[in-house]
Design a protein around this motif. Structure first.
Motif, short mmCIF file in Angstrom:
data_model
loop_
_atom_site.label_atom_id
_atom_site.label_comp_id
_atom_site.label_asym_id
_atom_site.label_seq_id
_atom_site.Cartn_x
_atom_site.Cartn_y
_atom_site.Cartn_z
N TYR A 1 0.83 -1.21 0.00
CA TYR A 1 0.00 0.00 0.00
C TYR A 1 0.86 1.26 0.00
O TYR A 1 2.00 1.23 0.47
N PHE A 2 0.28 2.34 -0.53
CA PHE A 2 0.93 3.64 -0.31
C PHE A 2 -0.08 4.63 0.24
O PHE A 2 -1.28 4.53 -0.03
N LEU A 3 0.46 5.55 1.04
CA LEU A 3 -0.37 6.61 1.60
C LEU A 3 0.09 7.94 1.02
O LEU A 3 1.24 8.34 1.21
N GLY A 4 -0.82 8.61 0.33
CA GLY A 4 -0.53 9.97 -0.14
C GLY A 4 -0.86 10.94 0.98
O GLY A 4 -2.00 11.05 1.41
N LEU A 5 0.17 11.62 1.47
CA LEU A 5 0.00 12.50 2.63
C LEU A 5 0.06 13.96 2.19
O LEU A 5 1.06 14.39 1.60
N PRO A 6 -1.01 14.73 2.48
CA PRO A 6 -0.97 16.14 2.09
C PRO A 6 0.03 16.91 2.95
O PRO A 6 0.06 16.74 4.17
N ILE A 7 0.83 17.74 2.32
CA ILE A 7 1.79 18.57 3.07
C ILE A 7 1.53 20.01 2.66
O ILE A 7 1.75 20.37 1.51
N GLU A 8 1.05 20.78 3.60
CA GLU A 8 0.64 22.13 3.23
C GLU A 8 1.80 22.92 2.63
O GLU A 8 2.83 23.14 3.26
N ASN A 9 1.62 23.30 1.38
CA ASN A 9 2.63 24.05 0.62
C ASN A 9 4.01 23.38 0.63
O ASN A 9 5.03 24.04 0.46
N GLY A 10 4.01 22.07 0.83
CA GLY A 10 5.26 21.31 0.72
C GLY A 10 6.24 21.51 1.85
O GLY A 10 7.34 20.95 1.83
N ARG A 11 5.85 22.27 2.88
CA ARG A 11 6.82 22.62 3.93
C ARG A 11 6.82 21.54 5.02
O ARG A 11 5.84 21.38 5.74
#
Ligand code: SRM
Ligand code: SF4
Length: 598
Positions: free
Chosen positions: A370-380
């Motif tokens: 499995y993979f988890l796509g994790l949101p990172i606010e503005n990549g920081r």
């Protein structure tokens, strides 16, 4: 008298002896910054001299010079990174940077706040973890972007990544300068810094001595998954598939988001569909495109130097004919027999972009993992109050050793996780206050912003630092209007250069000016692009102060709520209605007797 029409940067490149210049000498002197010429050359090595713009005013008052710092950019084709490399980047950021990492809109990683005395160590250590900063910036092929999803239901995505890797390798400058300056001799253990030009001439058949007139960007996408914005690239390779087989690429040319409003004839552009090319011919065709841009791109005016202007000035037919003319040279450089690539090049296949995926959330990879796509606010990647993202990622990479993929929306995919680890990963994220996709709004999910202040020397307004607050306001407004379930892209930049690709988003905010006293930014609002990145937006309103952006958008959102067609996206709606009518409605709503907008 012959007038020298080349820009200053051209002379610096030509006289640099393969991008060496006086980098070594300047790195070892006592100054806290480098000269202008060295600043330009260092870009090819992946680093920008910047200054902390937050401290500029105070320092000026105190009679002090700027607080010089360097941004260091990793070039990571397709954003593919191991657990050890990600952990290494975190350590380097802690030791030499400002303690944060910035995932970029081209699947790279940037470190900020490196002082000159730590620059060599930073770049050296990045190489120690087997990553590179070489040609992450500069007038060369930049980081090759490619759909990062580790989906293995068929071999296509892995094949695309292989193309990204081989293109990156093939279009890397041949000069040994990078290795001489930043790497350590493995035999002697000594720092291998060579002062002066190489003893043997180095021949670079692609870049010559003057490299390209400007940066060059390549991206690889799938029709059903344009997560890398293939139409925004100088050269876009859109995979054409039949069933589970990759049959070739539609080659798109001349995309680019940068523009300089004060300079005539500058514009952002989507790439044009030039030709269909078999997979085995992609490298020579791409090489020929690069050679045409090398020889015909504008070397006098850097505002006009991207390949999109060559295509604009010539027309696509002439450009394509020139690429065909350059194929023999390209074939020779690629080491394939002359005449390998059939010409004329075939017309593009009918296949085109249809969808976009951000790959966030949990997905089965097709290989049982499995993979988890994790949101990172503005990549920081940072620890900020109760949201300790950096610590969470450190723990996850240390304990579970997932491989990582960085996305062109500045997010991260944690890959190759066995099913039982899903719960553990979620637990670590929860414990560190990190929100997964089910706990953030749609508008935040599909948004991103460029770094802008305080590091970017070109920033006019804030971007990364104000976007979270703006989105909170927008979330409240969308919720009030019952539009929270809508999916649309919102992108912000602190100047018109377009680093967050605001000109093909559903909504784009582009920094235009800042109030001299309060510092509040004023933005151009663009609307009418789309999630799949195939349509340019148009100016809706200009010079809107940050504090008024949401109220200025309110009538448009209301109109969308009232008049959208079934399933119509916000960008499609704005495009169908047109700016004139949107503004008429806006005006009507602002009349004193209007009841609709509170
Ligand atoms: Fe960019 C210049 C940041 C992607 C168009 N970009 C800069 C600099 C280096 C400012 C400078 O020249 O002094 C910014 C550093 C800011 C900082 O403090 O870190 C900067 N660009 C970024 C990043 C980090 C934005 C982000 O939010 O992630 C992206 C790094 C990508 C990478 O890993 O390589 C980034 N820049 C882009 C993109 C998007 C893309 O490539 O998909 C674009 C629009 C596409 C294009 O190239 O047209 C973009 N950046 C520019 C331009 C305008 C170029 C032009 O043709 O006019 C500049 C200014 C320039 O080159 O003169 C620029
Ligand atoms: Fe800097 Fe402008 Fe790029 Fe933002 S868009 S990072 S302000 S150059």
């Amino acid at each position: 008298m012959q007038v020298d029409k080349k820009s200053k940067v051209e002379h610096i490149k030509e006289g640099s002896a393969g991008l060496r210049g006086s980098i070594v000498q300047e790195l070892s002197n006592d100054s806290d910054h480098v000269s202008d010429a060295t600043t330009k050359l260092l870009k090819f090595h992946g680093t920008y001299q910047q200054d902390n713009r937050d401290s500029r005013k105070d320092r000026r008052k105190q009679g002090l010079d700027k607080e010089f710092i360097f941004m260091v950019r990793n070039r990571i084709p397709g954003g593919k990174i191991t657990a050890a490399q990600f952990l290494g980047e975190l350590d380097i950021a802690d030791e030499f940077g400002n303690g944060t990492l910035r995932i970029t809109t081209r699947q790279g990683i940037q470190l900020h706040g490196v002082v000159k005395g730590n620059l060599w160590n930073t770049i050296h250590q990045i190489n120690e973890i087997k990553l590179s900063t070489q040609s992450a910036c500069g007038d060369v092929e930049r980081n090759v972007v490619c759909c990062p999803a580790p989906l293995r239901h068929n071999a296509i995505r892995d094949q695309l990544q292989q193309y990204a890797d081989s293109i990156a390798d093939h279009l890397r400058p041949r000069t040994r300068a990078y290795h001489e300056i930043w790497l350590q001799d493995p035999a002697t253990g000594e720092k291998q810094q060579v002062v002066g030009p190489p003893t043997e001439p180095e021949h670079d058949p692609i870049y010559g001595q003057a490299y390209l007139p400007r940066k060059f960007k390549t991206g690889i996408a799938l029709c059903e998954d344009n997560c890398i914005d293939v139409y925004a690239q100088d050269a876009g390779l859109l995979a054409v598939t039949r069933g589970d087989a990759l049959v070739g690429f539609n080659v798109l040319v001349g995309g680019g988001m940068g523009t300089t409003p004060s300079s005539d004839n500058c514009f952002p552009a989507l790439a044009k569909r030039m030709a269909f090319v078999a997979p085995e011919h992609v490298l020579p065709v791409l090489t020929a495109i690069v050679l045409v841009q090398r020889d015909f791109g504008n070397r006098a005016d850097r505002h006009q130097a991207r390949m999109k202007y060559v295509i604009h000035n010539w027309g696509l037919a002439k450009f394509k004919a020139k690429v065909e003319e350059y194929l023999p040279q390209a074939e020779s450089i690629c080491g394939v027999p002359a005449g390998t690539v059939p010409r004329p090049l075939a017309d593009p296949d009918a296949a085109d972009v249809t969808h976009h995926h951000d790959h966030l959330g949990w997905h089965e990879q097709g290989d049982g993992k499995y993979f988890l796509g994790l949101p990172i606010e503005n990549g920081r990647v940072k620890d900020d109050g109760e949201v300790r993202l950096k610590s969470a990622l450190r723990e996850i990479f240390q304990r579970f050793k997932p491989s990582g993929r960085l996305t062109a929306q500045q997010n991260i995919l944690l890959c190759d996780l066995a099913a039982p680890l899903r719960h553990d990963v979620e637990q670590v994220l929860n414990e560190h206050g990190v929100l997964t996709i089910d706990r953030i709004s749609n508008v935040r999910r599909f948004s991103f912003a460029c770094p802008a202040l305080p590091t970017c020397g070109l920033a006019i307004t804030e971007s990364e630092r104000v976007m979270p607050v703006l989105l909170s306001e927008l979330e409240a407004e969308l919720s009030r209007l019952g539009l929270s379930d809508k999916q649309f892209t919102v992108r912000m930049t602190g100047c018109p250069n377009g680093c967050a690709r605001p000109y093909n988003a559903d909504i784009g905010f582009v920094g235009r000016s800042a109030d001299g006293k309060t510092g509040e930014g004023k933005y151009t609002i663009f609307v009418g692009g789309n999630l799949i990145g195939t349509r340019m937006s148009a100016v809706y309103k200009d010079l809107v102060p940050m504090s008024q952006i949401v109220s200025e958008l309110r009538p448009l959102l209301l109109y969308y709520k009232q008049a959208q067609h079934d399933g119509e996206t916000l960008g499609d709606f704005c495009d169908r209605i047109g700016i004139e009518e949107l503004l008429r409605f806006d005006d009507e709503q602002k009349q004193p007797n209007s009841s609709a907008v509170a």
